[in-house]
Design a protein around this motif. Sequence first.
Motif, PDB file in Angstrom:
ATOM      1  N   HIS A  86      -8.951   3.063   5.188  1.00 31.92           N
ATOM      2  CA  HIS A  86      -7.779   3.861   5.596  1.00 31.92           C
ATOM      3  C   HIS A  86      -7.989   5.336   5.297  1.00 31.92           C
ATOM      4  O   HIS A  86      -8.893   5.704   4.531  1.00 31.92           O
ATOM      5  CB  HIS A  86      -6.536   3.356   4.863  1.00 31.92           C
ATOM      6  CG  HIS A  86      -6.609   3.567   3.370  1.00 31.92           C
ATOM      7  ND1 HIS A  86      -7.249   2.690   2.533  1.00 31.92           N
ATOM      8  CD2 HIS A  86      -6.156   4.568   2.584  1.00 31.92           C
ATOM      9  CE1 HIS A  86      -7.172   3.127   1.281  1.00 31.92           C
ATOM     10  NE2 HIS A  86      -6.521   4.273   1.285  1.00 31.92           N
ATOM     11  N   HIS A  88      -5.636   9.278   4.628  1.00 33.17           N
ATOM     12  CA  HIS A  88      -4.442   9.738   3.908  1.00 33.17           C
ATOM     13  C   HIS A  88      -3.722  10.894   4.599  1.00 33.17           C
ATOM     14  O   HIS A  88      -2.521  11.006   4.502  1.00 33.17           O
ATOM     15  CB  HIS A  88      -4.829  10.138   2.479  1.00 33.17           C
ATOM     16  CG  HIS A  88      -5.610   9.092   1.766  1.00 33.17           C
ATOM     17  ND1 HIS A  88      -6.974   8.973   1.907  1.00 33.17           N
ATOM     18  CD2 HIS A  88      -5.220   8.076   0.965  1.00 33.17           C
ATOM     19  CE1 HIS A  88      -7.391   7.933   1.191  1.00 33.17           C
ATOM     20  NE2 HIS A  88      -6.353   7.365   0.609  1.00 33.17           N
ATOM     21  N   HIS A 138     -11.497   5.886   3.018  1.00 36.43           N
ATOM     22  CA  HIS A 138     -12.104   4.993   2.027  1.00 36.43           C
ATOM     23  C   HIS A 138     -11.408   3.636   2.026  1.00 36.43           C
ATOM     24  O   HIS A 138     -10.402   3.428   2.702  1.00 36.43           O
ATOM     25  CB  HIS A 138     -12.109   5.625   0.624  1.00 36.43           C
ATOM     26  CG  HIS A 138     -10.766   5.745  -0.018  1.00 36.43           C
ATOM     27  ND1 HIS A 138     -10.593   6.172  -1.318  1.00 36.43           N
ATOM     28  CD2 HIS A 138      -9.525   5.493   0.452  1.00 36.43           C
ATOM     29  CE1 HIS A 138      -9.302   6.172  -1.609  1.00 36.43           C
ATOM     30  NE2 HIS A 138      -8.632   5.767  -0.570  1.00 36.43           N
ATOM     31  N   ILE A 140     -10.333   0.770  -1.120  1.00 34.39           N
ATOM     32  CA  ILE A 140     -10.271   0.585  -2.570  1.00 34.39           C
ATOM     33  C   ILE A 140      -9.992  -0.878  -2.851  1.00 34.39           C
ATOM     34  O   ILE A 140      -9.230  -1.529  -2.136  1.00 34.39           O
ATOM     35  CB  ILE A 140      -9.170   1.465  -3.193  1.00 34.39           C
ATOM     36  CG1 ILE A 140      -9.491   2.952  -3.013  1.00 34.39           C
ATOM     37  CG2 ILE A 140      -8.996   1.157  -4.676  1.00 34.39           C
ATOM     38  CD1 ILE A 140      -8.543   3.867  -3.744  1.00 34.39           C
ATOM     39  N   TYR A 155      -0.239  12.115  -4.408  1.00 30.49           N
ATOM     40  CA  TYR A 155      -0.557  12.588  -3.059  1.00 30.49           C
ATOM     41  C   TYR A 155       0.220  13.857  -2.726  1.00 30.49           C
ATOM     42  O   TYR A 155       1.339  14.051  -3.219  1.00 30.49           O
ATOM     43  CB  TYR A 155      -0.175  11.528  -2.026  1.00 30.49           C
ATOM     44  CG  TYR A 155      -0.890  10.215  -2.180  1.00 30.49           C
ATOM     45  CD1 TYR A 155      -2.163  10.034  -1.656  1.00 30.49           C
ATOM     46  CD2 TYR A 155      -0.294   9.167  -2.857  1.00 30.49           C
ATOM     47  CE1 TYR A 155      -2.820   8.817  -1.794  1.00 30.49           C
ATOM     48  CE2 TYR A 155      -0.947   7.946  -2.996  1.00 30.49           C
ATOM     49  CZ  TYR A 155      -2.206   7.778  -2.466  1.00 30.49           C
ATOM     50  OH  TYR A 155      -2.850   6.589  -2.608  1.00 30.49           O
TER      51      TYR A 155
END
Lengths: 196, 196
Positions: A86, A88, A138, A140, A155
Amino acid sequence: MTDIARLRDFVAETARLVASTTSEAVLLAALAPKLEELVAHDDWLPEAYAVADGGRYRQYLLYADPLERFSIVSFVWGPGQGTPIHDHRVWGLVGVLRGEELSVSHARQPDGTLHAAPPERLRAGQTAAVSPQIGDIHAISNGLADRSSISIHVYGGNIGRIRRAVYDSETGTAKDFISGYSNDTVPNLWPDRGAA
Amino acid sequence: MTDIARLRDFVAETARLVASTTSEAVLLAALAPKLEELVAHDDWLPEAYAVADGGRYRQYLLYADPLERFSIVSFVWGPGQGTPIHDHRVWGLVGVLRGEELSVSHARQPDGTLHAAPPERLRAGQTAAVSPQIGDIHAISNGLADRSSISIHVYGGNIGRIRRAVYDSETGTAKDFISGYSNDTVPNLWPDRGAA
Ligand SMILES: [Fe+3]
Ligand SMILES: [Fe+3]
Ligand SMILES: [Mg+2]
């Protein structure tokens, strides 16, 4: 200092920093040590925001700025759980509070496919950054097979409400998503009862 | 628009206004109509912040600015419940969401005693202001004998953490107090789950 005061101070520090600069580099350089300080102590996260789910990782909002300039989220990974690939669309800082996290960065190739970097292991107390400037794609996952891990993410926006993308690992095809949050209530940062 | 979106918009509006002016008069004039709008609809307060207690009125924090420039609180009065005479030390706006509220303003006399004004009845949808400038000492109680009333208060500080005073109605003697809050969690203003 113990308990919720650590989170309270971190939220206030983030609010001050976000208001004080428009430079992402300046902000990340100043905020990363504050996040490191926060995750150096595992004595403050209320239990409700540390609970793993059998099926899927949880993302508990801890605080969001009402003007959506920043948000702070507790990610709880059960054994074997992780995110899809995904992005951000805003800066992000990750700090591991409990257990270990595996992060795989992806670089988009000219043909649209993704190139995966070697996995990086983040241990409790360690931090890492993402952003459209420094690398934004990335995946996670929990770095431990036998128990939950928890990381605290900050964020540069209200991450649960941002329209962003998940990516197919084979083709690199992007698909819109909005992550949302797993919780209806967030911590009262001043939970003390009155002292009349 | 229904549910938590009304509170979310009011929090954002308050944050914008508090950041935009240092004039209390300008702020109150701009914020009062927004509070009126909020309490004009009784469809948004989550049930957890509307629960009366058998013994004493409840003060549920709904949102506090991390830099403590403002806070928003749900006061829930059971039948017969009310506050002692108290002050605030910051500006405050009161809006009645449900039921009715009785407010008695007090003026301090040269000899230190308090002079009570006639009680004012605020009905659902109505607002009133307090502050050290315009009159800061009052007592508030449920205006209905047979059921709970709820009012939404906004303050120019983190009201639950401010050292202020309660007053003896006979002698006017002030006693320090910090009101605290009744709750450990506050609403997530963005409770939507993900839409992947
Ligand atoms: Fe991520
Ligand atoms: Fe009051
Ligand atoms: Mg209605």
